[in-house]
Design a protein around this motif. Sequence first.
Motif: not given
Length: 330
Positions: A210-239
Motif C-alpha cells: 500500500a506504500l509503493l508507488g510508480p518508482d517501485d517494483v513488486a515481485i510476486g513468487v508463486s509456483h501455482s500463480g494462484a496463492t491468494t496472499d501473493t496475488v492480493d499483495a501484487i494487486r495492491e502494489a499495481a493499484a
Amino acid sequence: MTMAPTQDRATESRGATAGTRASGQPAATPSGRRDLLARLRGLAPSLVPSKRRVAACILRDPAMVATQTITELARAAQTSETTVLRLCHELGLNGYRDLRVALATESGREQERADGNRKVGGDIGRDDDLDAIIETITYHDRQAIADTARILDRAAMAEAVRLTSVARRIDIVGVGASAVIALDLQQKLHRIGLIAFAWHDTHAALTAAALLGPDDVAIGVSHSGATTDTVDAIREAAARGARTVALTSAPNSPLAQMADVLLTTAGRETTFRSGATASRIAALSVVDVLFAAVAQRNYDRAISALEITRRAVAGRRTDADDGSWEEDRT
C-alpha cells in the motif's frame, strides 16, 4: 488508480514480449513447439479437468501418445476428441498431427538427455533403492533448470532487470516454499546496495504494498500463480502504480495475468515433491540470472558493495585468521 488501467498495462507489456500473445497464451513459434512438454507442465494446473486429464496422459508417457490416434488418447483421458483438439490449439498447434510430431521429437530429445535407461518422466517407485532415488531426484532437478533456461522469455527478463535496476524500492512477496525464493532474491539484491524487502506474512505484504508507488517494483513468487496472499499483495502494489513482476510456472494463472512482466519457470514433480517444492530449484536459477544481470548493469557499484559486505562478515568465520576464504561464500 483503478484495476482496468493496470490490467491494460500488463497486457500491453506482455503482448510486446517475444513468445507471448496479448491474451497470455503462448505463441505458436517453432521454439515453443520444441519446448512443448515444459510449457504443458506449466499450463496443466490451470486447465479445465477434461483438458488436464489429456495433459496428464501426455506428460506421463509422451512417446506413447506420439504413437496413438486422437481417438485412443481421448479414450485414455476419458474425454472427447474435441477436447484433445482444443488442447492442441491452446498449445499453439494446428492440430493433432502436429502434436504427435512434436511429442515424438521432444520425447526422443528428452530421452537422449536422460542418464542410463530411466524412462523419461519416471517417478520414485515403492521398491526403488537409494541409488534409484538419488538418480531420479537429481535428473528432475537438472531438467527443471534446463527446461527453465529454454522457455525463459529473454525480453521479459531484460525488462525485469531494467525495472529492478532503477527501482527506488523492490518488494518481493512469497509465502510457503516460495518465501525461501523471495528471501534469497532479497538477500542478493541487498548485498549490492539495492533497497529490497521480502514479505511472507499476508498483512505485512499488503501494508507494505500500500506504500509503493510508480518508482517501485513488486515481485510476486508463486509456483501455482494462484496463492491468494501473493496475488492480493501484487494487486495492491499495481493499484498504487508500482510495476509488477510474476515468477511462476503457471503462465495462465491469476498472478501471471496481473503482472506487467512474466518470468516462467519449468518444474518437474515427483511423488514426494509436489508443487512449489519441486519448482524451487528452477525458480532459484531464475533469481540467480536476475541478480547477476542487475549486478552487471551496475558492475563497479555491485563489486564494491559485495566486497564491503564480505568484509563485514569475514570475522564471523572460525577460519577467518588463516586467510583461506578469499572469496565470499556466505
